[in-house]
Design a protein around this motif. Sequence first.
Motif, PDB file in Angstrom:
ATOM      1  N   VAL A   1     -29.295   4.089  -0.751  1.00 53.33           N
ATOM      2  CA  VAL A   1     -30.305   3.605   0.185  1.00 53.33           C
ATOM      3  C   VAL A   1     -30.082   2.132   0.513  1.00 53.33           C
ATOM      4  O   VAL A   1     -30.120   1.715   1.679  1.00 53.33           O
ATOM      5  CB  VAL A   1     -31.720   3.826  -0.381  1.00 53.33           C
ATOM      6  CG1 VAL A   1     -32.772   3.134   0.492  1.00 53.33           C
ATOM      7  CG2 VAL A   1     -32.029   5.309  -0.496  1.00 53.33           C
TER       8      VAL A   1
ATOM      9  N   GLU B   1     -28.523  -0.197   4.416  1.00 54.29           N
ATOM     10  CA  GLU B   1     -29.397  -1.090   5.172  1.00 54.29           C
ATOM     11  C   GLU B   1     -28.651  -1.800   6.295  1.00 54.29           C
ATOM     12  O   GLU B   1     -27.474  -2.115   6.184  1.00 54.29           O
ATOM     13  CB  GLU B   1     -30.018  -2.132   4.240  1.00 54.29           C
ATOM     14  CG  GLU B   1     -31.033  -1.546   3.278  1.00 54.29           C
ATOM     15  CD  GLU B   1     -31.660  -2.583   2.385  1.00 54.29           C
ATOM     16  OE1 GLU B   1     -32.804  -2.354   1.961  1.00 54.29           O
ATOM     17  OE2 GLU B   1     -31.018  -3.610   2.110  1.00 54.29           O
TER      18      GLU B   1
ATOM     19  N   THR C   1     -36.956   2.664   5.292  1.00 55.16           N
ATOM     20  CA  THR C   1     -35.621   2.989   5.798  1.00 55.16           C
ATOM     21  C   THR C   1     -35.648   3.047   7.325  1.00 55.16           C
ATOM     22  O   THR C   1     -36.595   3.541   7.931  1.00 55.16           O
ATOM     23  CB  THR C   1     -35.138   4.334   5.233  1.00 55.16           C
ATOM     24  OG1 THR C   1     -36.177   5.314   5.404  1.00 55.16           O
ATOM     25  CG2 THR C   1     -34.829   4.209   3.755  1.00 55.16           C
TER      26      THR C   1
ATOM     27  N   LYS D   1     -36.531   8.316   8.724  1.00 54.61           N
ATOM     28  CA  LYS D   1     -36.664   6.868   8.579  1.00 54.61           C
ATOM     29  C   LYS D   1     -38.138   6.493   8.364  1.00 54.61           C
ATOM     30  O   LYS D   1     -39.053   7.157   8.854  1.00 54.61           O
ATOM     31  CB  LYS D   1     -36.123   6.155   9.811  1.00 54.61           C
ATOM     32  CG  LYS D   1     -36.872   6.457  11.105  1.00 54.61           C
ATOM     33  CD  LYS D   1     -36.257   5.693  12.250  1.00 54.61           C
ATOM     34  CE  LYS D   1     -37.018   5.954  13.555  1.00 54.61           C
ATOM     35  NZ  LYS D   1     -36.418   5.213  14.679  1.00 54.61           N
TER      36      LYS D   1
END
Length: 481
Positions: A84, A88, A375, A388
């Motif tokens: 995760v 980014e 996200t 997201k």
Amino acid sequence: YHHLLMNEKTVIHERFLPKQGSLQEMPGPKTLSNLVEFFWKDGFGRIHEIQVQFSQNNYGKIFKSHFGPQFVVSIADRDMVAQVLRAEGRTPQRANMESWQEYRDLRGRATGLISAEGEQWLKMRSVLRQKILKPKDVAVFSEGVNEVITDLIKRIHTLRSQEEDGETVTNVNNLFFKYSMEGVATILYESRLGCLENNIPEKTVEYIEALELMFSMFKTTMYAGAIPKWLRPFIPKPWREFCRSWDGLFKFSQIHVDNKIKDIQSQLDQGEEVKGGLLTYLLLSKELTVEEIYANMTEMLLAGVDTTSFTLSWATYLLAKHPEVQQSVYEEIVNNLGKDQVPTSDDVPKLPMIRGLLKETLRLFPVLPGNGRVTQEDLVVGGYLIPKGVSSLCHYATSYEEENFPMANDFRPERWLRKDNMDRVDNFGSIPFGYGIRSCIGKRIAELEIHLALIQVEKAFPSIPTLCIHLQESFKRFGSD
């Protein structure tokens, strides 16, 4: 031949690649049971325990849950956490900050580095990183921090002399709270507040009360974000206290920024060369508006106080419980620095056990049990397609996984020591300062304040257990030992 090959690839893909589960298939507590857990059974005061229970016993390393109107996917696996974070973009979003933003809109306040998002956050980050992100930039603060530590040592002697046994300090966390506030304010405001004096200035007392309110209302602020707006008339206290604490923090910060503006203007009027630290740089460069400076000074001070004070409390607590480690740390300090040398940031690399002590303390007792991330793209994590906008990284649970840290429940600072200059001891299982471009920008400042304080406290009080450490406030936030 091509047709057969494509069919074969299709068969291989279907047989060996994991299928993408949906959010509906993802395990997690029922909405009603989660509401009962957090709003009736004081779940916000036991987040770390619930995190471990859910990930290790109930639902596995990835699970979903609702917190009032907020939906979260929690990830408690080192490799998934790394996935995760490495996905980014250039402007990661830390977590849902709607309550912070709502307060700022209500009061007409600007956002700071913690509450800002997108390009606005990136601009602030690029300005502030020039002065506080690199070790060499933070090194210039050593002298000011050491002056505060000198006052801390004096204060400890004073407190001990007031006790019947002449040795006991009954509230170490309160002492470190004031040290942390004094230290970080020295860096941010370029001025002393008097937190460690016998008679603390009235305005500083007001600010300490505002900070303590914010920290003591930690659970309340969680409720403030989780309670829907339409319920506030019926449950007004969380939001009212949330706003009141922010009012106090902004008020105090604005006073010190305005004082610095007056000092700079006075020097300019007299034709003097203006020199100073972080705040002077921000005011002279005009890269941020004055309102943005108010917001950043307020948010960085808020973030910097508890990071340092709670970690110092836990570090001394762990040393008191493990005298053999304390002796090892003390001998390293004396052998490398001597008994009389005042340490600076340049001396810290000579003391690997001090650095290991800090990392191990933060592994066992991170200030916050998780890193929030909103996200920005759909991700397939752990076999699930996560849309997201929903993610929470449970680094408290991963810090206690045997596969990440053998003998995970044991206090072992030596696990962080490097074998040689080429060796790195990195582990996504423990990321108390976050990771990547959205990691804590004040990490270097916190490390400087903690490293230098631990070195000097060790030298001044070789037998830490006689301080009789009481960590009542820490236990309130983190549960019992």
